[in-house]
Design a protein around this motif. Structure first.
Motif, PDB file in Angstrom:
ATOM      1  N   THR A  11       0.834  -1.199   0.000  1.00  0.00           N
ATOM      2  CA  THR A  11       0.000   0.000   0.000  1.00  0.00           C
ATOM      3  C   THR A  11       0.873   1.255   0.000  1.00  0.00           C
ATOM      4  O   THR A  11       0.595   2.224  -0.691  1.00  0.00           O
ATOM      5  CB  THR A  11      -0.884   0.026   1.267  1.00  0.00           C
ATOM      6  OG1 THR A  11      -1.503  -1.237   1.408  1.00  0.00           O
ATOM      7  CG2 THR A  11      -1.937   1.102   1.182  1.00  0.00           C
ATOM      8  N   THR A  12       1.935   1.202   0.769  1.00  0.00           N
ATOM      9  CA  THR A  12       2.804   2.363   0.916  1.00  0.00           C
ATOM     10  C   THR A  12       4.097   2.204   0.126  1.00  0.00           C
ATOM     11  O   THR A  12       4.522   3.107  -0.580  1.00  0.00           O
ATOM     12  CB  THR A  12       3.175   2.564   2.396  1.00  0.00           C
ATOM     13  OG1 THR A  12       2.018   2.345   3.175  1.00  0.00           O
ATOM     14  CG2 THR A  12       3.727   3.939   2.637  1.00  0.00           C
ATOM     15  N   ASN A  13       4.713   1.028   0.284  1.00  0.00           N
ATOM     16  CA  ASN A  13       5.979   0.762  -0.388  1.00  0.00           C
ATOM     17  C   ASN A  13       5.921  -0.567  -1.112  1.00  0.00           C
ATOM     18  O   ASN A  13       5.248  -1.488  -0.651  1.00  0.00           O
ATOM     19  CB  ASN A  13       7.110   0.659   0.641  1.00  0.00           C
ATOM     20  CG  ASN A  13       7.362   1.966   1.340  1.00  0.00           C
ATOM     21  OD1 ASN A  13       7.599   2.985   0.706  1.00  0.00           O
ATOM     22  ND2 ASN A  13       7.289   1.955   2.659  1.00  0.00           N
ATOM     23  N   GLY A 202       2.277   0.628   6.447  1.00  0.00           N
ATOM     24  CA  GLY A 202       2.054   2.063   6.348  1.00  0.00           C
ATOM     25  C   GLY A 202       0.601   2.443   6.583  1.00  0.00           C
ATOM     26  O   GLY A 202       0.297   3.424   7.245  1.00  0.00           O
ATOM     27  N   GLY A 230       1.473   3.106   9.833  1.00  0.00           N
ATOM     28  CA  GLY A 230       2.441   4.183   9.946  1.00  0.00           C
ATOM     29  C   GLY A 230       1.837   5.558   9.657  1.00  0.00           C
ATOM     30  O   GLY A 230       2.233   6.559  10.257  1.00  0.00           O
ATOM     31  N   GLU A 278       7.626  12.054   8.693  1.00  0.00           N
ATOM     32  CA  GLU A 278       7.965  10.644   8.506  1.00  0.00           C
ATOM     33  C   GLU A 278       9.460  10.418   8.704  1.00  0.00           C
ATOM     34  O   GLU A 278       9.872   9.450   9.339  1.00  0.00           O
ATOM     35  CB  GLU A 278       7.526  10.150   7.130  1.00  0.00           C
ATOM     36  CG  GLU A 278       7.649   8.642   7.023  1.00  0.00           C
ATOM     37  CD  GLU A 278       7.306   8.081   5.654  1.00  0.00           C
ATOM     38  OE1 GLU A 278       7.022   8.857   4.737  1.00  0.00           O
ATOM     39  OE2 GLU A 278       7.336   6.841   5.519  1.00  0.00           O
ATOM     40  N   LYS A 281      10.146  10.395  12.347  1.00  0.00           N
ATOM     41  CA  LYS A 281       9.668   9.143  12.947  1.00  0.00           C
ATOM     42  C   LYS A 281      10.682   8.029  12.722  1.00  0.00           C
ATOM     43  O   LYS A 281      11.043   7.295  13.642  1.00  0.00           O
ATOM     44  CB  LYS A 281       8.312   8.757  12.331  1.00  0.00           C
ATOM     45  CG  LYS A 281       7.816   7.401  12.777  1.00  0.00           C
ATOM     46  CD  LYS A 281       6.551   6.988  12.028  1.00  0.00           C
ATOM     47  CE  LYS A 281       6.844   6.615  10.579  1.00  0.00           C
ATOM     48  NZ  LYS A 281       5.657   6.068   9.898  1.00  0.00           N
ATOM     49  N   SER A 285      13.436   5.825  15.452  1.00  0.00           N
ATOM     50  CA  SER A 285      13.568   4.387  15.696  1.00  0.00           C
ATOM     51  C   SER A 285      15.009   4.022  16.017  1.00  0.00           C
ATOM     52  O   SER A 285      15.273   2.972  16.584  1.00  0.00           O
ATOM     53  CB  SER A 285      13.101   3.592  14.469  1.00  0.00           C
ATOM     54  OG  SER A 285      11.709   3.696  14.332  1.00  0.00           O
ATOM     55  N   GLY A 353       6.730  -5.579   8.269  1.00  0.00           N
ATOM     56  CA  GLY A 353       6.182  -4.250   7.975  1.00  0.00           C
ATOM     57  C   GLY A 353       7.026  -3.155   8.597  1.00  0.00           C
ATOM     58  O   GLY A 353       7.631  -3.333   9.654  1.00  0.00           O
ATOM     59  N   GLY A 354       7.066  -2.012   7.920  1.00  0.00           N
ATOM     60  CA  GLY A 354       7.935  -0.911   8.320  1.00  0.00           C
ATOM     61  C   GLY A 354       7.696  -0.405   9.727  1.00  0.00           C
ATOM     62  O   GLY A 354       8.645  -0.060  10.445  1.00  0.00           O
ATOM     63  N   SER A 355       6.434  -0.373  10.147  1.00  0.00           N
ATOM     64  CA  SER A 355       6.159   0.187  11.467  1.00  0.00           C
ATOM     65  C   SER A 355       6.630  -0.731  12.599  1.00  0.00           C
ATOM     66  O   SER A 355       6.705  -0.308  13.747  1.00  0.00           O
ATOM     67  CB  SER A 355       4.668   0.494  11.616  1.00  0.00           C
ATOM     68  OG  SER A 355       4.284   1.443  10.638  1.00  0.00           O
ATOM     69  N   CYS A 357       9.517  -1.552  12.879  1.00  0.00           N
ATOM     70  CA  CYS A 357      10.862  -1.058  13.206  1.00  0.00           C
ATOM     71  C   CYS A 357      10.856  -0.218  14.474  1.00  0.00           C
ATOM     72  O   CYS A 357      11.907   0.013  15.074  1.00  0.00           O
ATOM     73  CB  CYS A 357      11.412  -0.171  12.086  1.00  0.00           C
ATOM     74  SG  CYS A 357      11.698  -1.025  10.554  1.00  0.00           S
TER      75      CYS A 357
HETATM   76  P1  ADP Z   1       3.129  -1.306   3.342  1.00  0.00           P
HETATM   77  O1  ADP Z   1       3.186  -2.762   3.582  1.00  0.00           O
HETATM   78  O2  ADP Z   1       1.906  -0.663   3.911  1.00  0.00           O
HETATM   79  O3  ADP Z   1       3.360  -0.897   1.956  1.00  0.00           O
HETATM   80  P2  ADP Z   1       5.681  -0.992   4.801  1.00  0.00           P
HETATM   81  O4  ADP Z   1       5.705  -2.305   5.453  1.00  0.00           O
HETATM   82  O5  ADP Z   1       6.746  -0.652   3.845  1.00  0.00           O
HETATM   83  O6  ADP Z   1       4.298  -0.609   4.153  1.00  0.00           O
HETATM   84  O7  ADP Z   1       5.670   0.105   5.952  1.00  0.00           O
HETATM   85  C1  ADP Z   1       5.672   1.447   5.670  1.00  0.00           C
HETATM   86  C2  ADP Z   1       5.533   2.234   6.945  1.00  0.00           C
HETATM   87  O8  ADP Z   1       6.597   1.910   7.807  1.00  0.00           O
HETATM   88  C3  ADP Z   1       5.575   3.722   6.711  1.00  0.00           C
HETATM   89  O9  ADP Z   1       4.586   4.348   7.482  1.00  0.00           O
HETATM   90  C4  ADP Z   1       6.962   4.079   7.183  1.00  0.00           C
HETATM   91  O10 ADP Z   1       7.017   5.393   7.677  1.00  0.00           O
HETATM   92  C5  ADP Z   1       7.168   3.089   8.299  1.00  0.00           C
HETATM   93  N1  ADP Z   1       8.581   2.851   8.612  1.00  0.00           N
HETATM   94  C6  ADP Z   1       9.550   2.433   7.783  1.00  0.00           C
HETATM   95  N2  ADP Z   1      10.716   2.353   8.413  1.00  0.00           N
HETATM   96  C7  ADP Z   1      10.483   2.734   9.674  1.00  0.00           C
HETATM   97  C8  ADP Z   1      11.302   2.882  10.826  1.00  0.00           C
HETATM   98  N3  ADP Z   1      12.606   2.622  10.784  1.00  0.00           N
HETATM   99  N4  ADP Z   1      10.706   3.296  11.961  1.00  0.00           N
HETATM  100  C9  ADP Z   1       9.410   3.578  12.008  1.00  0.00           C
HETATM  101  N5  ADP Z   1       8.578   3.454  10.955  1.00  0.00           N
HETATM  102  C10 ADP Z   1       9.116   3.051   9.802  1.00  0.00           C
END
Ligand code: ADP
Ligand code: MG
Length: 732
Positions: A11-13, A202, A230, A278, A281, A285, A353-355, A357
């Motif tokens: 959705t985001t990346n 995200g 996120g 962002e 944020k 981390s 997932g990014g969040s 982290c």
């Molecule tokens: P999706 O699966 O929704 O496409 P991701 O798994 O790539 O997304 O996660 C994206 C989200 O993770 C974004 O909101 C981004 O800001 C957040 N994110 C990525 N790296 C970090 C980090 N090191 N610390 C906190 N949030 C992070």
């Protein structure tokens, strides 16, 4: 050699990974592991990724984010409605002109695009960048989708891949992909384990429980929150930052100050704030503090520039988002309750997932469930793509099963699970039969028997429903079966429904006991095919309701039957035949219904062939041109009507090789007919406007065809034109 990759189309990346001897992430052209799933449009070209995302600052209305949420969606879906209302998404979401009433479109650069088209733009970039990294052509991919995606959403994903020139080896559920990536390094062959996938991305928070044994990944249940991710953390942090700005610069109402900026400056400020938030944020981390600097945009009431420079600490962020993470824990409990699992039955919790982290996530989960259960890699946002790459490699033709499979899971994932059920509807539209229960392992086939409701019944309508969200039936697809034999009333027909491992379905129908006669039904799925199907549906309905003469009805049913036979030979990709069916069946219907046609078939098609040759003579192939001219002169010379009709049909088939051109020309003719119709009297008041819109569309269509614009674009405008024309059906 051509290559196959794994794609996490997020959705985001989005992330691309590739496996040969080991799994690796393929960075994009900008040398990033993550490609923003963002599309925008500038100077006649699509931009995808970071460059598109950066336009948020200058052109937020043409910066498309989270298009994945719209995939396979209908305008009335709560998800789509919510996006429309959310001012986080500033672009326009609307009904697709000329699509079925439900189809969704996004406006970019003043034009409508389907979510599939925009997803395809993302996939095109991923493919091209992967090709640059591998220095080889990429032809195939495993693409991941959320576990809760419906068949329609999955199909939309496949269409996107097709538009991007990628063959889908398999659509793989994201949690399964994560578990595969995890299992390869952590599970021994023969070991059985239960994993909870905690995917904090995200825009969404997704939970899945998977039972893994012998390379099979069985889903026991899914949960989470489609609106927690996120982005929400960013909003919280943004609030925090703005409060700090207010205090530090003694501003009584920051929002008001932002709103009083010029449109341009406001967009710029909001864009910057979003980027910087962002960044901060992510920085928090790893670090304890982060600076947010936004220079030269915000102005106070006197027009004096306020350069923003504030500091946020990790503690402050954590205090603000603690309730959100607490909510993820509550959602875990909710899911466990729903599937009657105890936490003790879960061997590991895998964070992806990014969040994930964010250190507080791991901290709170560890505190609650103990350190031993919590697993994550250093970069949890890459895990899903890695799993996809492993499966992609496994499915590749060049794959050779390793002799020694100890220590790894050699044979990955041949079972999956779906979370909805499907039913048929019979001709009387009352008799539902459930064909597949929830949570049955795939692939599977079920046989159902339906009885014909009249003697010599010719047409059977199969509607397929899925239970996508909490028990509500959602129409997934529509198809028709033509009974070629004359069968007595109450004859039994067998419907074999197969749901494949990747949840694509297939429907075969045959008179009971005569499998040799089985026919595959084409099931429409939301483009011009869906429109054609609903046209057929309506005509069948009208044929049975409006007919007084048996012969008339039979003639019409025979005609509809011939089109059904044609449909069942088609794929669902938009092509000329679908268009022809979608737009010409009603015309033919009226013709037959009128009993006689004042203008004979020969005359009609001589006229249309003439129009085609005079308008697009340079596009029509010389052989076809000559053939058309020859048949037309034979029609003129023919003395009897039946000979004229026969030649007319022949001429029609020649013209119909250029269905798009012919339909374009019809836009003009029909606009004339609408204009010339005296008065309205049909409850439509904007006739003048419609006519001028149609003429404008006609000119644009001609230009597009001449400029060689993609067929998809022509389809879209053609659809739009015919949806205007449809309102005048009763007078045409
Ligand atoms: P999706 O699966 O929704 O496409 P991701 O798994 O790539 O997304 O996660 C994206 C989200 O993770 C974004 O909101 C981004 O800001 C957040 N994110 C990525 N790296 C970090 C980090 N090191 N610390 C906190 N949030 C992070
Ligand atoms: Mg994701």
């Amino acid at each position: 050699m051509k290559k196959a990759i794994g794609i996490d189309l997020g959705t985001t990346n989005s992330v691309v990974a590739f496996k040969d001897t080991s799994v690796r992430i393929l960075r994009n052209k900008e040398n990033e592991e993550l490609t923003r799933s963002c599309v925008s449009y500038k100077n006649g070209e699509f931009l995808v990724g970071r460059s598109a995302y950066q336009l948020l600052e200058r052109d937020p209305h043409n910066t498309i984010l989270s298009v994945k949420r719209l995939m396979g969606g209908a305008i009335k879906d709560p998800m789509v409605q919510k996006m429309k209302l959310d001012d986080y998404y500033k672009y326009t979401i609307t009904s697709l002109q000329g699509g079925t009433e439900n189809a969704v479109a996004v406006v970019l650069g003043g034009r409508q695009y389907t979510p599939e088209q925009l997803s395809a733009e993302i996939l095109k970039k991923l493919k091209a960048d992967a090709e640059a990294r591998l220095d080889d052509e990429v032809t195939h991919a495993v693409i991941t989708v959320p576990a809760y995606f419906t068949e329609k959403q999955k199909n939309a994903t496949k269409v996107a891949a097709q538009l991007a020139g990628l063959k889908v080896q398999k659509l793989l559920a994201e949690p399964t992909a994560a578990a595969i990536a995890y299992g390869v390094d952590n599970l021994k062959a023969g070991q059985a384990t239960t994993v909870l996938i905690y995917d904090f991305g995200g825009g969404t928070f997704d939970l899945s429980i998977l039972n893994i044994a012998d390379g099979n990944y069985l889903e026991a249940g899914t949960g989470g929150d489609r609106w927690l991710g996120g982005d929400d953390i960013d909003r919280k942090l943004q609030e925090l930052i703005l409060n700090k700005v207010a205090t530090q610069y003694r501003i009584s109402d920051v929002r008001k100050l932002i709103d009083s900026l010029t449109e341009k400056k406001k967009n710029q400020f909001e864009g910057q704030l979003r980027f910087k938030t962002e960044e901060a944020k992510i920085q928090l981390s790893g670090a304890r503090t982060a600076n947010i600097i936004i220079d030269n945009i915000l102005e106070d009431e006197e027009g004096e520039i306020i350069d923003i420079d504030v500091v946020v600490t990790r503690e402050e962020l954590e205090a603000a988002i603690r309730p959100m993470i607490q909510r993820t824990i509550e959602l875990i409990n909710e899911l466990l309750r729903e599937v009657s699992y105890e936490m003790s039955m879960i061997d590991s919790i895998l964070l992806v997932g990014g969040s994930s982290c964010i250190p507080l996530v791991k901290e709170m989960l560890t505190e609650k469930y103990g350190a031993a259960k919590i697993k994550m890699t250093e970069k949890p946002m890459l895990t899903v793509a890695e799993g996809a790459a492993i499966l992609s490699h496994r499915l590749d033709d060049s794959y050779e099963m390793p002799d020694d499979s100890t220590g790894t899971i050699a044979d990955v994932c041949y079972t999956s699970n779906h979370n909805y059920f499907i039913e048929f509807m019979d001709g009387d539209r009352v008799d539902y039969q459930r064909v597949i229960e929830k949570q049955m392992p795939l692939p599977m086939t079920s046989s159902s028997v339906f009885k014909t409701t009249t003697a010599n019944q010719k047409i059977v309508r199969a509607a397929i429903f899925a239970d996508a969200e909490r028990g509500e039936k959602v129409l997934e697809g529509l198809g028709f079966y033509l009974i070629e034999q004359d069968l007595p009333i109450g004859s039994e027909l067998t419907f074999d429904f197969t749901l494949d491992i990747d949840e694509t379905y297939k429907l075969q129908v045959y008179p009971k006991g005569k499998k040799a006669l089985a026919k595959n039904l084409t099931i429409a799925r939301g483009n011009v095919d869906e429109r054609a199907m609903s046209v057929m549906d309506e005509m069948i309905d009208r044929a049975t309701r409006e007919y007084s003469s048996v012969e008339g009805e039979q003639e019409l049913i025979a005609y509809i039957g011939s089109r059904i036979a044609e449909i069942n030979k088609l794929g669902t990709v938009p092509d000329e035949t679908w268009h022809e069916i979608a737009y010409n069946v009603p015309e033919k219907f009226e013709e037959i219904k009128a009993g006689e046609d004042s203008w004979g078939v020969g005359e009609r098609w001589t006229y249309r062939a003439g129009r085609l040759l005079s308008e697009f003579g340079d596009i029509v192939e010389p052989v076809d041109r000559n053939a058309m001219l020859e048949v037309a002169s034979r029609i003129k010379a023919a003395s009897d009507i039946s000979e004229q009709d026969e030649l007319g049909e022949h001429l029609k088939s020649l013209v119909k090789q250029y269905a798009i051109l012919d339909l374009t020309l019809q836009v003009r003719s029909l606009a004339d007919r609408i204009q010339n119709y005296p008065g309205t009297g049909i409850g439509i008041t904007n006739k003048g406007q419609d006519v001028s819109q149609l003429n404008q569309n006609f000119n644009q269509l001609c230009n597009m065809i001449r400029a060689g614009r993609p067929i998809e674009d022509v389809h879209t405008l053609l659809d739009a034109s015919y949806s205007i024309i449809d309102q005048y059906n009763s007078i045409l």
